[in-house]
Motif scaffolding. Sequence first.
Motif, PDB file in Angstrom:
ATOM      1  N   GLY A 280       3.323  13.735 -13.164  1.00 26.03           N
ATOM      2  CA  GLY A 280       3.664  15.149 -13.195  1.00 26.03           C
ATOM      3  C   GLY A 280       2.976  15.921 -12.096  1.00 26.03           C
ATOM      4  N   ASN A 281       2.351  17.045 -12.476  1.00 25.09           N
ATOM      5  CA  ASN A 281       1.699  17.879 -11.473  1.00 25.09           C
ATOM      6  C   ASN A 281       0.416  17.260 -10.949  1.00 25.09           C
ATOM      7  OD1 ASN A 281       0.374  18.340 -13.963  1.00 25.09           O
ATOM      8  ND2 ASN A 281      -0.433  20.295 -13.214  1.00 25.09           N
ATOM      9  N   LEU A 282       0.023  16.098 -11.482  1.00 26.52           N
ATOM     10  CA  LEU A 282      -1.160  15.383 -10.989  1.00 26.52           C
ATOM     11  C   LEU A 282      -0.770  14.261 -10.035  1.00 26.52           C
ATOM     12  CD1 LEU A 282      -3.232  15.249 -14.305  1.00 26.52           C
ATOM     13  CD2 LEU A 282      -3.285  16.958 -12.482  1.00 26.52           C
ATOM     14  N   VAL A 283       0.416  14.354  -9.468  1.00 24.85           N
ATOM     15  CA  VAL A 283       0.913  13.321  -8.568  1.00 24.85           C
ATOM     16  C   VAL A 283       0.047  13.188  -7.313  1.00 24.85           C
ATOM     17  CG1 VAL A 283       2.498  14.895  -7.375  1.00 24.85           C
ATOM     18  CG2 VAL A 283       3.007  12.453  -7.431  1.00 24.85           C
ATOM     19  N   GLY A 284      -0.668  14.232  -6.955  1.00 25.47           N
ATOM     20  CA  GLY A 284      -1.509  14.180  -5.759  1.00 25.47           C
ATOM     21  C   GLY A 284      -2.798  13.407  -5.935  1.00 25.47           C
TER      22      GLY A 284
ATOM     23  N   GLY B  68       0.784  -1.221   0.000  1.00 26.81           N
ATOM     24  CA  GLY B  68       0.000   0.000   0.000  1.00 26.81           C
ATOM     25  C   GLY B  68       0.817   1.272   0.000  1.00 26.81           C
ATOM     26  N   ARG B  69       2.109   1.184  -0.330  1.00 26.93           N
ATOM     27  CA  ARG B  69       2.942   2.378  -0.368  1.00 26.93           C
ATOM     28  C   ARG B  69       2.682   3.162  -1.648  1.00 26.93           C
ATOM     29  NH1 ARG B  69       9.021   0.489   1.013  1.00 26.93           N
ATOM     30  NH2 ARG B  69       9.359   2.742   0.686  1.00 26.93           N
ATOM     31  N   ASP B  70       2.738   4.475  -1.557  1.00 27.15           N
ATOM     32  CA  ASP B  70       2.592   5.325  -2.739  1.00 27.15           C
ATOM     33  C   ASP B  70       3.895   5.317  -3.531  1.00 27.15           C
ATOM     34  OD1 ASP B  70      -0.036   6.107  -2.597  1.00 27.15           O
ATOM     35  OD2 ASP B  70       0.386   7.889  -1.374  1.00 27.15           O
ATOM     36  N   ILE B  71       3.795   4.945  -4.798  1.00 28.79           N
ATOM     37  CA  ILE B  71       4.938   4.945  -5.699  1.00 28.79           C
ATOM     38  C   ILE B  71       4.572   5.808  -6.893  1.00 28.79           C
ATOM     39  CG2 ILE B  71       6.514   3.568  -7.097  1.00 28.79           C
ATOM     40  CD1 ILE B  71       6.728   2.942  -4.148  1.00 28.79           C
ATOM     41  N   TYR B  72       5.386   6.850  -7.133  1.00 29.79           N
ATOM     42  CA  TYR B  72       5.076   7.766  -8.226  1.00 29.79           C
ATOM     43  C   TYR B  72       4.934   7.009  -9.548  1.00 29.79           C
ATOM     44  CZ  TYR B  72       5.608  11.133 -11.961  1.00 29.79           C
ATOM     45  OH  TYR B  72       5.401  11.841 -13.110  1.00 29.79           O
ATOM     46  N   GLY B  73       3.860   7.334 -10.256  1.00 34.56           N
ATOM     47  CA  GLY B  73       3.640   6.764 -11.573  1.00 34.56           C
ATOM     48  C   GLY B  73       3.071   5.369 -11.558  1.00 34.56           C
ATOM     49  N   VAL B  74       3.049   4.728 -10.386  1.00 34.70           N
ATOM     50  CA  VAL B  74       2.471   3.389 -10.265  1.00 34.70           C
ATOM     51  C   VAL B  74       1.121   3.472  -9.569  1.00 34.70           C
ATOM     52  CG1 VAL B  74       2.788   1.049  -9.358  1.00 34.70           C
ATOM     53  CG2 VAL B  74       4.764   2.342 -10.196  1.00 34.70           C
ATOM     54  N   THR B  75       1.104   4.149  -8.444  1.00 33.74           N
ATOM     55  CA  THR B  75      -0.159   4.318  -7.706  1.00 33.74           C
ATOM     56  C   THR B  75      -0.689   5.743  -7.803  1.00 33.74           C
ATOM     57  OG1 THR B  75       0.972   4.906  -5.641  1.00 33.74           O
ATOM     58  CG2 THR B  75       0.586   2.560  -6.069  1.00 33.74           C
TER      59      THR B  75
END
Length: 523
Positions: free
Chosen positions: A79-83, A68-75
């Motif tokens: 870009g600026n929609l990372v949130g 359940g860890r947040d991984i950029y681009g996977v979960t």
Amino acid sequence: MTHQDVLDDRPEAPAGPDGTPVLEVTGRLTTADLETAARGPVRVAMADDTAERVAAGHAYMLSCVAEGRDIYGVTTGFGNLVGFAGRATAHEQSEGFLNFLTAGHGRDLPPEVMRATLLARVWSLAKGRSAVSPAALRTLVAVLETSFAPAVPRMGSVGASGDLIPLAYAVRAMQGQGHAYVDGVRVPAAEALDRCGVGPLHLAGRDAVALVNGTSVTSAAAGLALASLARSVNTAVTLTALLADLLGSDPGFAAAPTLAAFGHRHGEDVAAALRALLDGTAPTGARPLQEPYSIRCSPQLIGAAAGALDYAATVVGDDLNGINDNPLFFAEDRVVTHGGNFFSQPVAFAADSMSTVAAQLANLAERQLDLLTDTHRNSGLPPMLATEPGRQHGVVGMQIAATATVAAMRRAATPISGQSLPTNGHNQDVVPLGTQAALTALEQAEHLRWVQGALGVALRQAGHLSARGATAPACAAVLGELGGAVAPIDPDRPLDVDVQRAAALLDRLAARRAPWRGAPAGA
């Protein structure tokens, strides 16, 4: 760090039973390796521990997602929609990522650049820090064993967050979408894969991000430019020596004490190479006490170019052998880091420097060509090197083309590495534009090669018209090889093919018996 000069008499990459060059991922990637992959099929060999490292990184990434860890681009979004949360499945996430990035335009990049790009991407991914799936990496390796090259538009990358748009096109081509080149012919990508006997790329986990979130187009183009420019430095030395010998100049402009007093190591190296080439020359005694700068200052100018390429070689070598991606996965420490290794600022600075070097070396060659055609300064050679001036026109057209080329090169040498423009909702609020810098450097290198080829044709013609010819044995040998590649201009004829022949010959001479070995051209 130790650099390996592609101009040394280094052995070619070992070949397999079928003659295909074999490159070992365990070694450092060099510009010579890039050129090998650019020319045609290569086999990339990975040791067992490399494959295990790649598999471990991929497995660790999957375990992070399962926890359940947040991984950029996977979960997450990109870009600026990372949130925002990403899509429900890895397949949907990958396809959505590639879809919005398929937005480039312009003419296709040269297939050779994209083949070198794929090799550079393999070297980064094989470090095991990108969590790429072993299957995806195997597909890249399989593609490189064929003549396949993705069709990728030139415009789209700002060289930050990687070469996202061009690499997205490359991934799509390996999936069988869009277009690709096979043996230099552009065809639908699915047909290209079928003709090459390679199955389409299937993406898993964060494969889409791992494949596009790096600066491999930038580093590959810069590497190819560097390899060409390193040869052109040696070509500049050879052409300058031949010019001085044909004109009957005194070789004192390259005297060792003079360059030692100058205090720049690369200038001393160039002067030593000039002295070796001019050994045995017979000055006429009729030249001015001081030659024009295009001869007299050549050790200083060419030496400065060599020094700049020395710096560029360090940067490009480091980039080709580093890891450019985000995030990075350190499975052995159970750590995921989110950073900015996709930022191409080092190569951007180096590539801008290479463009300037190319423009000044082209300027030198064009001025030396002008010196050969000027009856006030060319030791009695006929105007425009015409066999029958008026009835024939010698190198008139070629000189005009050389002048136009240098003008274009001067304009293209304007640095871009500091012309940042914010984009992507100010997520990318400062960008290096390294891709454009590297591609410009490669074009500059190609233009320089042409201008030096034109000077080679003119020197061949001067040797044909000169009663004395070349008097130094080394210069006479170069003139003989030029004479074997290019016929005298008598009568006038189209010279475009001759310039290409001369450029190719000078390239071979630079690589085979380079008179100067100071600037490393790889790592």
